[in-house]
Design a protein around this motif. Structure first.
Motif, PDB file in Angstrom:
ATOM      1  N   LEU A 177     -18.956  16.264  94.630  1.00 19.77           N
ATOM      2  CA  LEU A 177     -19.956  15.231  94.370  1.00 19.77           C
ATOM      3  C   LEU A 177     -19.945  14.150  95.440  1.00 19.77           C
ATOM      4  O   LEU A 177     -20.995  13.780  95.987  1.00 19.77           O
ATOM      5  N   TRP A 178     -18.754  13.628  95.762  1.00 18.39           N
ATOM      6  CA  TRP A 178     -18.681  12.510  96.699  1.00 18.39           C
ATOM      7  C   TRP A 178     -19.110  12.920  98.098  1.00 18.39           C
ATOM      8  O   TRP A 178     -19.785  12.151  98.799  1.00 18.39           O
ATOM      9  N   GLY A 179     -18.748  14.115  98.501  1.00 18.48           N
ATOM     10  CA  GLY A 179     -19.192  14.588  99.805  1.00 18.48           C
ATOM     11  C   GLY A 179     -20.695  14.804  99.865  1.00 18.48           C
ATOM     12  O   GLY A 179     -21.337  14.537 100.887  1.00 18.48           O
ATOM     13  N   LEU A 180     -21.272  15.282  98.753  1.00 20.59           N
ATOM     14  CA  LEU A 180     -22.723  15.474  98.715  1.00 20.59           C
ATOM     15  C   LEU A 180     -23.456  14.145  98.687  1.00 20.59           C
ATOM     16  O   LEU A 180     -24.552  14.021  99.261  1.00 20.59           O
ATOM     17  N   LEU A 181     -22.883  13.144  98.007  1.00 17.71           N
ATOM     18  CA  LEU A 181     -23.526  11.827  97.988  1.00 17.71           C
ATOM     19  C   LEU A 181     -23.548  11.192  99.373  1.00 17.71           C
ATOM     20  O   LEU A 181     -24.444  10.387  99.679  1.00 17.71           O
TER      21      LEU A 181
ATOM     22  N   TRP B  90     -22.097   1.120 105.534  1.00 16.17           N
ATOM     23  CA  TRP B  90     -20.866   1.642 106.131  1.00 16.17           C
ATOM     24  C   TRP B  90     -19.704   1.555 105.153  1.00 16.17           C
ATOM     25  O   TRP B  90     -18.919   2.504 105.023  1.00 16.17           O
ATOM     26  N   ALA B  91     -19.583   0.443 104.441  1.00 15.91           N
ATOM     27  CA  ALA B  91     -18.498   0.305 103.464  1.00 15.91           C
ATOM     28  C   ALA B  91     -18.638   1.317 102.332  1.00 15.91           C
ATOM     29  O   ALA B  91     -17.645   1.907 101.877  1.00 15.91           O
ATOM     30  N   THR B  92     -19.869   1.523 101.879  1.00 12.41           N
ATOM     31  CA  THR B  92     -20.084   2.520 100.819  1.00 12.41           C
ATOM     32  C   THR B  92     -19.715   3.915 101.300  1.00 12.41           C
ATOM     33  O   THR B  92     -19.111   4.701 100.556  1.00 12.41           O
ATOM     34  N   ASP B  93     -20.058   4.231 102.551  1.00 17.23           N
ATOM     35  CA  ASP B  93     -19.730   5.549 103.097  1.00 17.23           C
ATOM     36  C   ASP B  93     -18.218   5.725 103.213  1.00 17.23           C
ATOM     37  O   ASP B  93     -17.696   6.821 102.953  1.00 17.23           O
ATOM     38  N   VAL B  94     -17.504   4.666 103.588  1.00 18.00           N
ATOM     39  CA  VAL B  94     -16.043   4.751 103.661  1.00 18.00           C
ATOM     40  C   VAL B  94     -15.449   5.014 102.285  1.00 18.00           C
ATOM     41  O   VAL B  94     -14.538   5.855 102.120  1.00 18.00           O
ATOM     42  N   LEU B  95     -15.950   4.330 101.273  1.00 21.31           N
ATOM     43  CA  LEU B  95     -15.447   4.543  99.910  1.00 21.31           C
ATOM     44  C   LEU B  95     -15.731   5.969  99.433  1.00 21.31           C
ATOM     45  O   LEU B  95     -14.881   6.608  98.797  1.00 21.31           O
ATOM     46  N   LEU B  96     -16.927   6.487  99.733  1.00 20.94           N
ATOM     47  CA  LEU B  96     -17.256   7.855  99.327  1.00 20.94           C
ATOM     48  C   LEU B  96     -16.378   8.867 100.055  1.00 20.94           C
ATOM     49  O   LEU B  96     -15.962   9.869  99.456  1.00 20.94           O
ATOM     50  N   ARG B  97     -16.077   8.626 101.332  1.00 22.29           N
ATOM     51  CA  ARG B  97     -15.221   9.542 102.068  1.00 22.29           C
ATOM     52  C   ARG B  97     -13.806   9.562 101.505  1.00 22.29           C
ATOM     53  O   ARG B  97     -13.185  10.623 101.358  1.00 22.29           O
TER      54      ARG B  97
ATOM     55  N   ALA C 217     -27.351  16.079  94.726  1.00 21.84           N
ATOM     56  CA  ALA C 217     -25.890  16.044  94.698  1.00 21.84           C
ATOM     57  C   ALA C 217     -25.356  16.322  93.296  1.00 21.84           C
ATOM     58  O   ALA C 217     -24.405  17.093  93.120  1.00 21.84           O
ATOM     59  N   VAL C 218     -25.977  15.707  92.297  1.00 22.72           N
ATOM     60  CA  VAL C 218     -25.517  15.908  90.918  1.00 22.72           C
ATOM     61  C   VAL C 218     -25.740  17.350  90.480  1.00 22.72           C
ATOM     62  O   VAL C 218     -24.851  17.991  89.883  1.00 22.72           O
ATOM     63  N   VAL C 219     -26.921  17.893  90.769  1.00 26.43           N
ATOM     64  CA  VAL C 219     -27.228  19.266  90.350  1.00 26.43           C
ATOM     65  C   VAL C 219     -26.341  20.262  91.075  1.00 26.43           C
ATOM     66  O   VAL C 219     -25.825  21.215  90.478  1.00 26.43           O
ATOM     67  N   GLU C 220     -26.132  20.074  92.369  1.00 26.18           N
ATOM     68  CA  GLU C 220     -25.279  20.990  93.129  1.00 26.18           C
ATOM     69  C   GLU C 220     -23.831  20.931  92.651  1.00 26.18           C
ATOM     70  O   GLU C 220     -23.143  21.963  92.583  1.00 26.18           O
TER      71      GLU C 220
ATOM     72  N   ALA D  32     -13.011   8.808  98.399  1.00 23.45           N
ATOM     73  CA  ALA D  32     -13.102   9.466  97.092  1.00 23.45           C
ATOM     74  C   ALA D  32     -13.190  10.978  97.253  1.00 23.45           C
ATOM     75  O   ALA D  32     -12.619  11.742  96.455  1.00 23.45           O
ATOM     76  N   ASP D  33     -13.881  11.430  98.293  1.00 24.60           N
ATOM     77  CA  ASP D  33     -13.990  12.864  98.533  1.00 24.60           C
ATOM     78  C   ASP D  33     -12.648  13.456  98.916  1.00 24.60           C
ATOM     79  O   ASP D  33     -12.300  14.578  98.504  1.00 24.60           O
ATOM     80  N   GLU D  34     -11.866  12.727  99.724  1.00 23.57           N
ATOM     81  CA  GLU D  34     -10.538  13.214 100.086  1.00 23.57           C
ATOM     82  C   GLU D  34      -9.579  13.199  98.912  1.00 23.57           C
ATOM     83  O   GLU D  34      -8.700  14.057  98.799  1.00 23.57           O
ATOM     84  N   ARG D  35      -9.742  12.238  98.014  1.00 23.85           N
ATOM     85  CA  ARG D  35      -8.831  12.129  96.866  1.00 23.85           C
ATOM     86  C   ARG D  35      -9.188  13.136  95.786  1.00 23.85           C
ATOM     87  O   ARG D  35      -8.295  13.650  95.100  1.00 23.85           O
ATOM     88  N   HIS D  36     -10.461  13.416  95.607  1.00 22.25           N
ATOM     89  CA  HIS D  36     -10.905  14.344  94.553  1.00 22.25           C
ATOM     90  C   HIS D  36     -11.558  15.553  95.234  1.00 22.25           C
ATOM     91  O   HIS D  36     -12.787  15.704  95.226  1.00 22.25           O
ATOM     92  N   SER D  37     -10.745  16.381  95.812  1.00 26.73           N
ATOM     93  CA  SER D  37     -11.265  17.555  96.515  1.00 26.73           C
ATOM     94  C   SER D  37     -11.753  18.636  95.557  1.00 26.73           C
ATOM     95  O   SER D  37     -12.405  19.591  95.999  1.00 26.73           O
ATOM     96  N   GLU D  38     -11.450  18.518  94.266  1.00 30.72           N
ATOM     97  CA  GLU D  38     -11.876  19.537  93.319  1.00 30.72           C
ATOM     98  C   GLU D  38     -13.362  19.463  93.004  1.00 30.72           C
ATOM     99  O   GLU D  38     -13.937  20.399  92.456  1.00 30.72           O
ATOM    100  N   THR D  39     -14.002  18.349  93.320  1.00 22.51           N
ATOM    101  CA  THR D  39     -15.435  18.207  93.072  1.00 22.51           C
ATOM    102  C   THR D  39     -16.150  17.840  94.364  1.00 22.51           C
ATOM    103  O   THR D  39     -15.667  16.999  95.133  1.00 22.51           O
TER     104      THR D  39
END
Length: 371
Positions: A41-45, A23-30, A100-103, A32-39
């Protein structure tokens, strides 16, 4: 009391702790996805959070199960099951991370390059690479699962000794499958056909929707799916309308009467194309290309930016030109000639007279002066 609390604490902690970490990892990825919307990667992870939590739970349970002292006598079997789950979840997680990396790499390439043909080519290659990676990971995971059984490890030597013979037999048995696999690689990296290309195969017009290592799917204009082996595209000719650029030239034919106003038809074609949004304005033309005893063939040329627009332009021009001819010049439409045939001089009922004098009509009666 210790026999009850100890297993509960060990098993409960082995489940709750990985869930909290996941759960903590998912919160961090979410975040990161909101902060770096140009990529992306974080949403796919984040899509791999389920196998990630399964890996954590299986690993912690595998390491702490011996301390739980639960179901004594079944430690070996339960430990092997946890090992199998850990191997399978790890393979699942690796495929998710690789996807995720390839996409992400593909999305960056698609934004950086505006050429649709190059983007479709890379998309086709990326799709096939991901399928190969998933297949390799699955094979390695299955092999690792089998090696957890002692009987499989003992039979390893004999399996390796017979690998050569089995490989030859498998190669002969799977000759067509291997041929399709190599054809899939040839299509992906030879740039013969790409996902999204407009093709004509066996008289069917459609768009390439999916390419795998063994088969290819074409979606036709009426939403049917034609599935065929990829070796078809390496062994037989086919039309690729998207090859070398998306711009196309369309042709429309009419059969009209010899008296049709060709110049007026050229002007009407120009007016129709000016009102058609699908026409790209590059070129148009109308010419008489053939003539028969009853009609003449008129051909119209027009251009469009892609295959979909050229189809729209063709059907629009064909329909509106026929409607205009029927309303303004009905004599120009083909018709059946029902006039009486003109008999050549000296012929009657297919017989010719030697003196060339016109024959007497059958219903004429001789007059008294002619007797």
């Amino acid at each position: 009391m210790e026999n009850i609390l100890r297993p509960l604490i060990v098993i409960g902690g082995s489940i709750v702790l990985p869930l909290l970490i996941g759960w903590a990892t998912d919160v961090l990825l979410r975040k990161a996805d909101e902060r770096h919307s140009e990529t992306p990667l974080w949403g796919l992870l984040r899509r791999a959070r389920i196998p990630y939590q399964v890996v954590l739970c299986a690993a912690v349970l595998r390491g702490s199960y011996d301390e739980a002292k639960l179901l004594e006598g079944y430690e070996v079997g339960i430990g092997r099951v946890l090992t199998l789950v850990l191997i399978g979840a790890t393979a699942w997680l690796m495929v998710g991370i690789a996807a995720a990396v390839v996409e992400t790499s593909y999305s960056h390439y698609a934004r950086a390059h505006r050429d649709p043909a190059r983007v479709r080519r890379v998309r086709t290659q990326v799709t096939l690479i991901m399928r190969v990676v998933a297949a390799i990971v699955a094979v390695v995971a299955v092999a690792a699962m089998l090696l957890t059984f002692p009987a499989m490890r003992a039979a390893g030597a004999s399996l390796l000794a017979s690998a050569g013979i089995l490989g030859i037999v498998a190669g002969v048995a799977a000759q067509s499958t291997l041929g399709n696999m190599f054809a899939g690689f040839q299509i992906a990296f030879g740039d013969m056909v790409r996902i999204g290309d407009t093709v004509v195969v066996d008289g069917e017009w459609g768009t390439v929707e999916e390419i795998t290592l063994t088969f290819l799917t074409v979606r036709t204009w009426d939403e049917r799916r034609i599935t065929m082996p990829v070796s078809y595209f390496t062994s037989k000719p086919f039309e690729n309308w998207s090859r070398g650029g998306a711009q196309m030239t369309g042709i429309v034919y009419w059969q009209v009467d010899h008296s049709a106003p060709v110049e007026a038809m050229r002007e009407q074609l120009r007016d129709i194309l000016r009102e058609c949004p699908a026409w790209d304005g590059r070129h148009y033309g109308l010419d008489v290309t053939d003539a028969t005893t009853s009609t003449m063939e008129v051909r119209a040329l027009m251009t469009a930016k892609d295959a979909d627009d050229i189809w729209t332009v063709r059907v629009t021009v064909r329909e509106r030109m026929i409607r205009w001819l029927a309303a303004q010049h009905p004599y120009a439409l083909p018709r059946v000639n029902t006039a009486d045939a003109v008999v050549p001089p000296g012929h009657v009922d297919g017989r010719a007279f030697r003196d060339g004098s016109p024959p007497r009509r059958v219903h004429d009666t001789p007059r008294s002066g002619d007797r």
